[in-house]
Design a protein around this motif. Structure first.
Motif, PDB file in Angstrom:
ATOM      1  N   LEU A 150       0.839  -1.209   0.000  1.00 57.31           N
ATOM      2  CA  LEU A 150       0.000   0.000   0.000  1.00 57.31           C
ATOM      3  C   LEU A 150       0.868   1.250   0.000  1.00 57.31           C
ATOM      4  N   ARG A 151       1.961   1.206   0.761  1.00 59.35           N
ATOM      5  CA  ARG A 151       2.792   2.405   0.802  1.00 59.35           C
ATOM      6  C   ARG A 151       3.512   2.617  -0.529  1.00 59.35           C
ATOM      7  N   ARG A 152       3.797   1.528  -1.216  1.00 64.13           N
ATOM      8  CA  ARG A 152       4.408   1.682  -2.538  1.00 64.13           C
ATOM      9  C   ARG A 152       3.442   2.426  -3.458  1.00 64.13           C
ATOM     10  N   GLY A 210       2.230   6.046  -1.452  1.00 67.79           N
ATOM     11  CA  GLY A 210       3.279   6.912  -0.913  1.00 67.79           C
ATOM     12  C   GLY A 210       2.953   7.179   0.546  1.00 67.79           C
ATOM     13  N   CYS A 211       3.283   8.377   1.029  1.00 66.44           N
ATOM     14  CA  CYS A 211       2.936   8.709   2.410  1.00 66.44           C
ATOM     15  C   CYS A 211       1.745   9.652   2.426  1.00 66.44           C
ATOM     16  N   SER A 212       0.995   9.717   1.331  1.00 62.59           N
ATOM     17  CA  SER A 212      -0.161  10.614   1.267  1.00 62.59           C
ATOM     18  C   SER A 212      -1.377   9.804   0.852  1.00 62.59           C
ATOM     19  N   TRP A 236      13.024  10.002   1.730  1.00 62.51           N
ATOM     20  CA  TRP A 236      14.246   9.234   1.499  1.00 62.51           C
ATOM     21  C   TRP A 236      14.313   8.002   2.398  1.00 62.51           C
ATOM     22  N   ARG A 237      14.063   8.203   3.684  1.00 68.07           N
ATOM     23  CA  ARG A 237      14.236   7.058   4.587  1.00 68.07           C
ATOM     24  C   ARG A 237      13.144   6.024   4.346  1.00 68.07           C
ATOM     25  N   ASP A 238      11.975   6.485   3.905  1.00 69.61           N
ATOM     26  CA  ASP A 238      10.885   5.536   3.643  1.00 69.61           C
ATOM     27  C   ASP A 238      11.209   4.673   2.426  1.00 69.61           C
ATOM     28  N   ASP A 259      16.145  14.115  12.849  1.00 71.01           N
ATOM     29  CA  ASP A 259      16.592  12.751  12.538  1.00 71.01           C
ATOM     30  C   ASP A 259      15.348  11.930  12.191  1.00 71.01           C
ATOM     31  N   TRP A 260      15.327  10.653  12.518  1.00 71.68           N
ATOM     32  CA  TRP A 260      14.149   9.825  12.191  1.00 71.68           C
ATOM     33  C   TRP A 260      12.873  10.522  12.637  1.00 71.68           C
ATOM     34  N   ASN A 261      12.945  11.137  13.807  1.00 69.36           N
ATOM     35  CA  ASN A 261      11.781  11.842  14.316  1.00 69.36           C
ATOM     36  C   ASN A 261      11.703  13.203  13.630  1.00 69.36           C
ATOM     37  N   ASP A 262      10.866  13.272  12.619  1.00 74.61           N
ATOM     38  CA  ASP A 262      10.721  14.492  11.823  1.00 74.61           C
ATOM     39  C   ASP A 262      10.372  15.709  12.661  1.00 74.61           C
ATOM     40  N   ALA A 263       9.795  15.443  13.826  1.00 74.60           N
ATOM     41  CA  ALA A 263       9.295  16.544  14.644  1.00 74.60           C
ATOM     42  C   ALA A 263      10.344  17.057  15.630  1.00 74.60           C
ATOM     43  N   VAL A 279       2.325   5.629  21.389  1.00 72.06           N
ATOM     44  CA  VAL A 279       2.942   4.338  21.073  1.00 72.06           C
ATOM     45  C   VAL A 279       3.112   4.365  19.557  1.00 72.06           C
ATOM     46  N   PHE A 280       4.283   4.729  19.112  1.00 73.83           N
ATOM     47  CA  PHE A 280       4.564   4.963  17.697  1.00 73.83           C
ATOM     48  C   PHE A 280       5.112   3.644  17.138  1.00 73.83           C
ATOM     49  N   SER A 281       4.318   3.006  16.303  1.00 74.15           N
ATOM     50  CA  SER A 281       4.608   1.618  15.919  1.00 74.15           C
ATOM     51  C   SER A 281       6.022   1.412  15.371  1.00 74.15           C
ATOM     52  N   HIS A 282       6.453   2.338  14.515  1.00 65.62           N
ATOM     53  CA  HIS A 282       7.746   2.157  13.867  1.00 65.62           C
ATOM     54  C   HIS A 282       8.855   1.973  14.907  1.00 65.62           C
ATOM     55  N   MET A 283       8.901   2.859  15.888  1.00 64.20           N
ATOM     56  CA  MET A 283       9.986   2.784  16.868  1.00 64.20           C
ATOM     57  C   MET A 283       9.758   1.622  17.819  1.00 64.20           C
ATOM     58  N   PRO A 332      -1.164   0.470  12.675  1.00 67.38           N
ATOM     59  CA  PRO A 332      -1.270   1.902  12.332  1.00 67.38           C
ATOM     60  C   PRO A 332       0.052   2.603  12.625  1.00 67.38           C
ATOM     61  N   GLU A 333       0.158   3.846  12.191  1.00 69.18           N
ATOM     62  CA  GLU A 333       1.398   4.563  12.496  1.00 69.18           C
ATOM     63  C   GLU A 333       1.591   4.673  14.003  1.00 69.18           C
ATOM     64  N   TYR A 334       0.499   4.985  14.711  1.00 67.43           N
ATOM     65  CA  TYR A 334       0.617   5.057  16.176  1.00 67.43           C
ATOM     66  C   TYR A 334      -0.737   4.849  16.834  1.00 67.43           C
ATOM     67  N   TYR A 364      -2.410   2.092   7.921  1.00 63.21           N
ATOM     68  CA  TYR A 364      -1.879   1.495   6.690  1.00 63.21           C
ATOM     69  C   TYR A 364      -0.513   2.006   6.248  1.00 63.21           C
ATOM     70  N   LEU A 365      -0.351   3.344   6.085  1.00 64.30           N
ATOM     71  CA  LEU A 365       0.889   3.803   5.442  1.00 64.30           C
ATOM     72  C   LEU A 365       1.965   4.081   6.487  1.00 64.30           C
ATOM     73  N   THR A 366       2.631   3.042   6.913  1.00 65.67           N
ATOM     74  CA  THR A 366       3.684   3.229   7.904  1.00 65.67           C
ATOM     75  C   THR A 366       4.845   2.269   7.679  1.00 65.67           C
ATOM     76  N   GLY A 367       6.026   2.785   7.895  1.00 65.54           N
ATOM     77  CA  GLY A 367       7.235   1.976   7.775  1.00 65.54           C
ATOM     78  C   GLY A 367       7.273   0.866   8.818  1.00 65.54           C
ATOM     79  N   ALA A 368       6.427   0.980   9.830  1.00 62.73           N
ATOM     80  CA  ALA A 368       6.406  -0.043  10.881  1.00 62.73           C
ATOM     81  C   ALA A 368       6.091  -1.418  10.298  1.00 62.73           C
ATOM     82  N   ALA A 369       5.279  -1.434   9.246  1.00 64.23           N
ATOM     83  CA  ALA A 369       4.863  -2.723   8.691  1.00 64.23           C
ATOM     84  C   ALA A 369       6.061  -3.487   8.122  1.00 64.23           C
TER      85      ALA A 369
HETATM   86  C1  G1P Z   1       6.553   8.569   9.705  1.00 68.45           C
HETATM   87  C2  G1P Z   1       7.382   8.933   8.497  1.00 68.45           C
HETATM   88  C3  G1P Z   1       8.832   8.570   8.784  1.00 68.45           C
HETATM   89  C4  G1P Z   1       9.282   9.295  10.046  1.00 68.45           C
HETATM   90  C5  G1P Z   1       8.338   9.001  11.204  1.00 68.45           C
HETATM   91  C6  G1P Z   1       8.675   9.775  12.468  1.00 68.45           C
HETATM   92  O1  G1P Z   1       6.753   7.252  10.064  1.00 68.45           O
HETATM   93  O2  G1P Z   1       6.929   8.249   7.351  1.00 68.45           O
HETATM   94  O3  G1P Z   1       9.643   8.949   7.705  1.00 68.45           O
HETATM   95  O4  G1P Z   1      10.557   8.852  10.344  1.00 68.45           O
HETATM   96  O5  G1P Z   1       7.012   9.309  10.814  1.00 68.45           O
HETATM   97  O6  G1P Z   1       8.626  11.145  12.284  1.00 68.45           O
HETATM   98  P1  G1P Z   1       6.027   5.919   9.646  1.00 68.45           P
HETATM   99  O7  G1P Z   1       4.768   5.798  10.382  1.00 68.45           O
HETATM  100  O8  G1P Z   1       5.883   5.942   8.189  1.00 68.45           O
HETATM  101  O9  G1P Z   1       6.925   4.827  10.064  1.00 68.45           O
END
Ligand code: G1P
Length: 914
Positions: free
Chosen positions: A350-352, A355-357, A371-373, A521-525, A732-736, A777-779, A790-795
């Protein structure tokens, strides 16, 4: 609240009364042969949501999450009663003022939603009118730019029922930019025509960020009844359809006067609705009628031929296509979790496409991926469809600049990067980390170490010296490829690109000798500490990368590579030695001189190095970094568990704290300290205790991203402006959370790793808490609701961790290695757990069987106790095709197996005794 029930082994599920869960949305999309995305839709249980091809080509009005319950412009299908019930109507999709008012009353309709990869069916029963509906939405695999709706209305009453069927799909037909930028004026561009099967709009011009341009796109809503019977007419103008004072939930054309426009009607300059009126239906008790609607973009001719085809067959073909894309499957004791994982495996696809939108929560960006995605999404591709990954990696390396930063505007096609004309350039300091991480995974899974010696160009634009300078000599006509002094496009090996990214990072330090945070860094915020901020979290990560590079180079040496050619300029980055590593200013100067040397042109000259020498240099850097970080960034508490610091803020202060009453802890710092091998075992055990005490919230899905700092920390980032417990501030941010699990597994902490992942999955599974369809989910927010589904690098990370760490099925320089770290509760009643996957082009099923503990060779297991921690397992024997094997099976052997068969590899496991 009803729960998800799974219906088959592909993760198809059903849920009752889904309309009673707010913010639910489901993705359905198309994909062209060759991989380009087609139409991308989102659908709610009431068929709200939108459909678009890209940012400038929205067929249905763009929606954000809040529009999902607000918007009356849904895909609707009406039954306008005639005869005895004249003046009354029923919405087969459940969107009428009448049905809304019936919510919670005895008339509330019973619904169920069934869904699988890229299809959704909603069934609805109206006792009041004795009708039922079934509406299936999908994007036919052969018509990727069309969203199709298969509508069946059945008379479930005892009497005959007469009605006029009316499809009503409001069309937006323009750029998302126009939602609050000339919404009305852009409707004046509409040129609407009614044709045999429905309504078409071909706007004269487009008004969007590209300027005013001639438009060539046609948007349409077509439909037919059984046998391809076309509509008898249409009502294309929104204002005629809804009537003065009317609305899409109580339209005049449905409840009052119905004035049809015949085929060939032209309507210029009005908001348009694909309102198609079909011939009157007379259904006897038990009879049904079916309609087929197509809404899409271009291909108007081909689409009309679809009405003569077998619609059901088109649907089945679509289902089949998407099922085949997911070729990884798990079988454990927890069947529900296994089904959930089908969706996690589907998410990277799905993310392919999206995208992230382009899903309702993702109301930003224009469809691109960051880039990192880009790099992280390759991880799951490598597991599911490794075919084109080599080319993809190579073309992605073309986005690296010679200063170690990279292009941040990523074009639609692979390897397409766009020059950044922005005056305020952001450099994300983590970007240099991901390419090696993914490349290493690729090399391990495939054994293709030769990728390191492939050549790729470098990206070039006006941004220079890691975003701190402008190359005044660069102009558009120079192109976006780095050139050498003789004007030729310069290219270097993949290894050279990776070295540049990691070595420049090593020297790019701030006042505490940690790598500067720059834009984030990874944390865009974490975006408000560009001057003095430092990310220790990613300093750990880069230290880990230096170790990975050494491992790769050792293997290269083993394979016979004694010498390596690198750009002459790199010498500066390789010649420093330990006393210099401590000297901040000297390091900064060295980096700045290097950046200067490649600012406009590079020399184009290469220099030869011994592989061994390079390994020694990199190893020295790695060790120095890790030792320093381990000693200086560990926050040991007196009576409290210690953990690692991960940041310095823009005031130059250490961010994390471990003092009684003053705990500030961030998960990212722990993740990379553990994953990189910086944290020692005792430190890991301690930081887990700290994470459990300060970050773990089982009721919200597990590990939160950070503790509550209780201040809007303007000297670190916008995340502190977000409410605590939301998104990058402590959710609880799934990716991390998944990366934490992965890191723990990697270091042998299987039980803890399992808990991190399982808690997350468990949260998602409980719809009464997560309020989402299956997937990660993303979080999860502070109420436990799944957000940005759906659209998260966590998957990608989840899938990779499940397969390569939990199941321990991984490549080692191309060979297959079995190193399971499953925990007891994952084995079924008969002591089995298995996974299906494709490796070395062969379909494999790895079946793990727990040996009866009585029989297990306990002494042997005890001998291994040192390397095995806690509950970890040891592979006692491996059998394939009736023959005994070791737990590392050479790739060449696997490649000799039949390509069409699935091969079962049985491994007997014994628990290690601590
Ligand atoms: C999203 C962005 C990812 C960024 C993260 C934290 O994460 O896609 O680039 O590093 O927020 O700011 P995702 O849920 O896609 O993993």
């Amino acid at each position: 609240m009803s729960q998800i029930e799974f219906m088959d082994e592909h993760g198809s599920f059903r849920i009752e009364q889904p309309q009673n869960i707010s913010y639910l949305y489901f993705p359905i999309a198309g994909e062209h042969a060759g991989g380009a995305a087609g139409i991308k839709s989102s659908l709610t249980p009431l068929l709200s949501g939108d459909a678009k091809k890209d940012q400038n080509t929205f067929l249905l009005e763009p929606v954000s999450a809040e529009n999902l319950h607000n918007n009356r412009s849904t895909r609707n299908f009406w039954c306008r009663f005639t005869d005895g019930q004249k003046g009354k109507a029923w919405s087969a999709s459940g969107v009428s003022a009448e049905q809304e008012a019936e919510r919670g009353t005895e008339f509330e309709e019973q619904t169920e939603l069934l869904a699988g990869f890229m299809w959704q069916t909603v069934r609805r029963q109206s006792r009041k009118y004795g009708l039922s509906s079934e509406i299936t939405s999908f994007v036919p695999v052969e018509y990727p730019d069309t969203e199709a709706m298969l509508v069946t209305i059945k008379n479930t009453g005892s009497e005959a029922c007469n009605f006029v069927p009316i499809a009503a799909i409001p069309m937006y037909a323009r750029s998302a930019d126009n939602i609050r930028d000339h919404r009305h004026v852009t409707s004046l561009l509409h040129r609407t025509k009614t044709s045999d099967y429905g309504v078409e709009i071909t706007p004269t011009l487009t008004f969007d960020e590209r300027g005013h341009k001639k438009n060539r796109i046609t948007y349409y809503v077509y439909g037919a009844g059984e046998g391809g019977v076309p509509p008898v007419g249409t009502v294309p103008a929104v204002e005629d359809f809804i009537g003065e004072g009317g609305s899409f939930t109580h339209p005049e054309a449905v409840y009052g006067e119905l004035n049809l426009s015949p085929v060939g009607t032209y309507l210029d300059g009005y908001e348009t609705v694909g309102a198609l009126v079909f011939p009157e239906c007379c259904l006897q008790a038990g009879e049904k009628a079916t309609f087929f609607l197509c809404m899409g973009i271009d291909n108007t001719k081909e689409i009309q031929s679809l009405f003569r085809e077998d619609w059901q067959a088109a649907f089945e073909k679509t289902k089949q296509y998407w099922r085949e894309q997911v070729n990884v499957r798990f079988h454990t004791k927890d069947k529900r979790e296994d089904s959930y994982l089908c969706w996690v495996a589907f998410q990277p696809l799905l993310r392919r496409i999206y995208g992230c939108s382009f899903l309702p929560h993702h109301d930003y960006g224009k469809g691109g991926r960051g880039w990192r995605d880009l790099w992280q999404d390759c991880l799951s591709l490598l597991l599911m469809n490794p075919g084109g990954v080599r080319e993809m990696l190579l073309s992605n390396f073309g986005g690296v600049r010679m200063d170690g930063s990279n292009a941040t505007i990523i074009g639609a096609n692979p390897g397409e990067f766009v020059a950044d004309r922005n005056n305020i350039t952001r450099v994300w300091m983590d970007h240099g980390f991901w390419p090696l991480h993914t490349t290493n995974f690729y090399i391990q899974q495939t054994g293709d170490i030769g990728l390191l010696w492939e050549e790729a160009g470098y990206f070039k634009d006006a941004q220079a010296a890691r975003g701190t300078k402008k190359d005044v000599l660069w102009e558009d006509s120079c192109g976006t490829k780095q050139k050498s002094r003789d004007g030729a496009v310069y290219s270097g090996t993949v290894l050279e690109h990776i070295l540049i990214q990691n070595l420049t990072a090593f020297y790019d330090v701030g006042e505490h000798n940690r790598i500067r945070l720059r834009g984030a860094d990874w944390n865009d915020a974490l975006d408000m500490a560009a001057e003095r901020g430092e990310s220790v979290a990613f300093t750990y990560a880069y230290a880990g990368n230096l170790g990975t590079l050494c491992e790769l180079l050792k293997e290269a040496k083993r394979c016979g590579t004694e010498k390596i050619w690198l750009a002459m300029e790199l010498e500066a980055l390789l010649m420093g030695r330990e006393p210099l590593y401590k000297e901040i200013e000297a390091k900064q100067k060295l980096l700045s001189d290097y950046c200067e040397s490649v600012l406009h042109h590079c020399s184009g000259i290469k220099k030869e190095y011994q592989t061994d020498w390079l390994i020694t240099v990199l190893h020295g850097m790695e060790q120095w970094l890790k030792d320093t970080l381990r000693q200086e960034e560990w926050l040991g508490g007196c009576n409290a568990p210690g953990f690692f610091n991960g940041y310095y803020d823009n005031s130059g202060r250490r961010v994390e704290q471990n003092e009684a009453g003053h705990i500030r802890m961030m998960l990212t710092s722990q993740v990379f300290a553990v994953m990189s091998g910086t944290a020692e075992e005792e430190q890991i055990a301690e930081l887990i205790k700290a994470a459990d005490a300060y970050l773990y919230k089982e009721e919200l899905g597990g590990y939160c991203l950070n503790t509550d700092f209780g201040e809007v920390k303007e000297d670190l980032g916008r995340m502190f402006g977000f409410a605590y417990g939301q998104k990058e501030n402590g959710a609880v941010f799934s990716h991390m959370a998944v990366m934490f699990g992965n890191a723990l597994y990697q270091r042998g902490f299987a039980k803890e790793g399992y808990r991190a992942l399982h808690t997350l999955c468990h949260q998602a599974e409980d719809v009464s808490r997560s309020r989402i369809y299956p997937g990660i989910p993303e979080y999860f927010n502070d109420r436990g609701r799944g957000m940005y589904h759906y659209l998260t690098g966590a998957a990608s990370w989840y899938l990779m961790t499940e397969l390569t760490e939990m199941f321990g099925i991984k490549g080692r320089f191309g060979d297959l290695v079995l190193e399971p770290k499953l925990v007891a509760e994952q084995f079924d009643e008969s002591g089995h757990a298995s996974a299906e996957l494709v490796f070395a082009g062969r379909k494999l099923k790895i079946v793990y069987c727990l040996a009866d503990m009585e029989d297990s060779k306990e002494t042997e297991a005890r001998e291994n106790a040192e390397v095995c921690r806690q509950d970890s397992l040891r592979v006692l024997s491996v059998t394939v095709h009736g023959k005994q094997k070791g737990s590392r099976i050479p790739r060449t052997e696997i490649e000799s197996w039949d390509i069409n068969e699935q091969h079962e590899i049985r491994a007997v496991l014994v628990k290690c005794v601590k």
